[in-house]
Design an enzyme around this catalytic site. Sequence first.
Site, PDB file in Angstrom:
ATOM      1  N   GLU A 134      38.913  43.722  75.718  1.00  0.00           N
ATOM      2  CA  GLU A 134      37.853  43.121  74.907  1.00  0.00           C
ATOM      3  C   GLU A 134      38.081  41.635  74.661  1.00  0.00           C
ATOM      4  O   GLU A 134      37.130  40.841  74.669  1.00  0.00           O
ATOM      5  CB  GLU A 134      37.770  43.867  73.564  1.00  0.00           C
ATOM      6  CG  GLU A 134      36.669  43.372  72.639  1.00  0.00           C
ATOM      7  CD  GLU A 134      36.625  44.178  71.354  1.00  0.00           C
ATOM      8  OE1 GLU A 134      36.028  43.670  70.384  1.00  0.00           O
ATOM      9  OE2 GLU A 134      37.184  45.285  71.314  1.00  0.00           O
ATOM     10  N   ASP A 135      39.348  41.228  74.467  1.00  0.00           N
ATOM     11  CA  ASP A 135      39.622  39.874  73.970  1.00  0.00           C
ATOM     12  C   ASP A 135      40.373  38.972  74.945  1.00  0.00           C
ATOM     13  O   ASP A 135      40.684  37.833  74.592  1.00  0.00           O
ATOM     14  CB  ASP A 135      40.438  39.951  72.669  1.00  0.00           C
ATOM     15  CG  ASP A 135      39.656  40.598  71.533  1.00  0.00           C
ATOM     16  OD1 ASP A 135      38.414  40.568  71.584  1.00  0.00           O
ATOM     17  OD2 ASP A 135      40.285  41.155  70.615  1.00  0.00           O
TER      18      ASP A 135
END
Length: 719
Positions: free
Chosen positions: A79-80
């Site tokens: 996600e990051d």
Amino acid sequence: MPTPTSIDGLLEKASLYLSKKQVKQIQAAFEFGAQAHEGQTRKSGGEYIWHPIAVAEILADIQLDCESLIAAILHDVVEDTPFTKDDIEERFGHNVAEIVDGVTKLGKLEFDNPQEAQAENFRKMILAMSRDIRVILIKLADRLHNMRTLGVMRPEKQRRIARETLEIFAPIAARLGINAFRIELEDLGFKAMHPNRYSVLERAVKKARGNRNEAVNQISEAINNRLIDDKIPAQVVGREKHLYSLYKKMKYKNLSFDEILDIFAFRVVVNSVDECYRVLGSVHSLYKPFPGRFKDYIAIPKSNGYQSLHTVLFGPFGAYIEVQIRTKEMHEVSEHGIAAHWIYKGDQTEEERANQGKMNAVEIRAQEWVKNLLEIQQSAGNSLDFLENVKIDLFPNVIYVFTPKGEIITLPAGATAVDFAYAVHTSVGHSTVGCRVDKKLVPLRTRLESGQTVEILRSQEQQPNPAWLHFVTTAKARSQIRHFLKTQQIESAASLGKRLLTKAIRSFNMSYQGLTEEIQLRVVEELKLNNWDHLLEEIGLGQRLANLVAKQIHDLLLGTEDSIFHYQGATDPAMPLVISGTEGMVVNYANCCHPIPGDDILGFISAEKGLVIHRQECPNVKNFKNHPEKWLDVHWEENITQTFNVELQIEVLNGRGALATVASKIAEMKTDIDRVRSEDKDETYSLMNIVIRVRTRKHLADIIRKLKRLPIVEKIHRI
């Protein structure tokens, strides 16, 4: 638990139950995660990597397996950071990659609002959870650490996250039986949501604790001594209710703090089920049991697999004593629930290792719940509907009822016969026509009670009734009924849309039969719709006016050589639409005037209800005269066999049995009563408004004539 500043704490906890090889894999996951998150920080200012390490430590505290700890360390990587699911699979295997993908939010998609984003992320998590339950365990641990460090957020964001925790994540932990997570999530959510109430209650509990300790010790000693006398080895622990539990009890039961503190709670843990029941006898002989407050969750476990005996006793000092009695295994399940299945067991025998893949009762129930969620999401209109349905499903105060074969069905309190039918199977719910409870026929809206035996009566001709939505309580029943009705509505809308468009294009000297596939494709492209059926559905639902669509088609084809498109017949273009009563859900009969066959009628196209039929003398018709483009000439088909609602107002003499006399006369004529409302007009007369089912105006006239002959009937007229 404070956020870690090194990997040592996690490795130390992991080394207590995992092999050296597995501990090295966890070290490798940390090194990869630290590289991936390099340069990233949390709002608290610390390096980001220490958040996933803290999540992994929470799972290590309950000794979850190696793959779970690795996935926890890497749960934000996809996600990051620039790394992908494939990168994780290459380094740590397929299972870890799938778990990480399941926890990952849908961050790269665009949503209309934050609520839709939350709902769609939740739907994705549930789908991933159906493949591997460890997804939700990591998500719960992730949420728990976020709640522990929530203080750095703005107050409004704290409240939003706290509300989501109390509405979704704490109930999920409860539904999966993970009591340790649930309690902390609830208390942290309560603290962030209502900080003042939390502080007041916390101070009150601390102040009262010293005075209570002596009483708790005395009661605990008395129970211990009785069990020693009865030769039952047991561990007796005085329990203190957590703050959110106290707050809920005070709020919903309208109790004062002093009344709550009059209840002392104890847990007795023994070695076997037999000893559980022996302890029950011992404590009942020590203190008098409170009638009606005994629950046997061993014989009939809760829906999350929880098992214990619960009893309430009249204790010393004028106080009540709550006692939970369970085995060590039951206590493990009560603390860890579904997580107990994934707890690493390094000292297993060969037989235990062979059985590890088999699901225990807790996991079976969890999988049944997840399966139920999948059915709900498949029939939900969108992710927001799905999330609301799941919220309903997450707050059951349960009852236990039985099928005729003795199988136990768990339902939320207030569930009806229709909820029971859908709990058995969707097809059973769809075809339900009646119900027997303890062998007696009851209405489908009947609220069920624990211990009842329920038998569903079915018919292959039956279909879900929209009225069921007014009384069903379970998310599954509600979503399946809505899904069926929506599907039926779309089919009915397309059929009605075709009839409306067929009539409308006659005004332009065209025929529907002349609309070739090529022409339909051109029209659909011009109107920017998915397909021709979509256009017909929108017309049938009242979202597009048939006359306007007909003109758009005419203008589009004007000047072309599509001669086949031109109407060759002699049918009157103003010929009214024929109503048969079998059109389905998109032809509605106005409740303001209740039209029936034989009445002069007209149709009004509504964007919300499709085609609504009114009597021409209906007072509301004059409001439609400002929209002539939405009127439609309609008339009844000959020899209609359907029945229609009509409302009568009857003025009767006051007296016992008046309603029964009128209802009996209506029943004699084989006419159903849909609903009744009665009120006093004055000291002599009452007014009854009765909605009945009739076939035609002649049928209605016969009923009115028979009712007028009753001595108690003074006046009668149709509304």
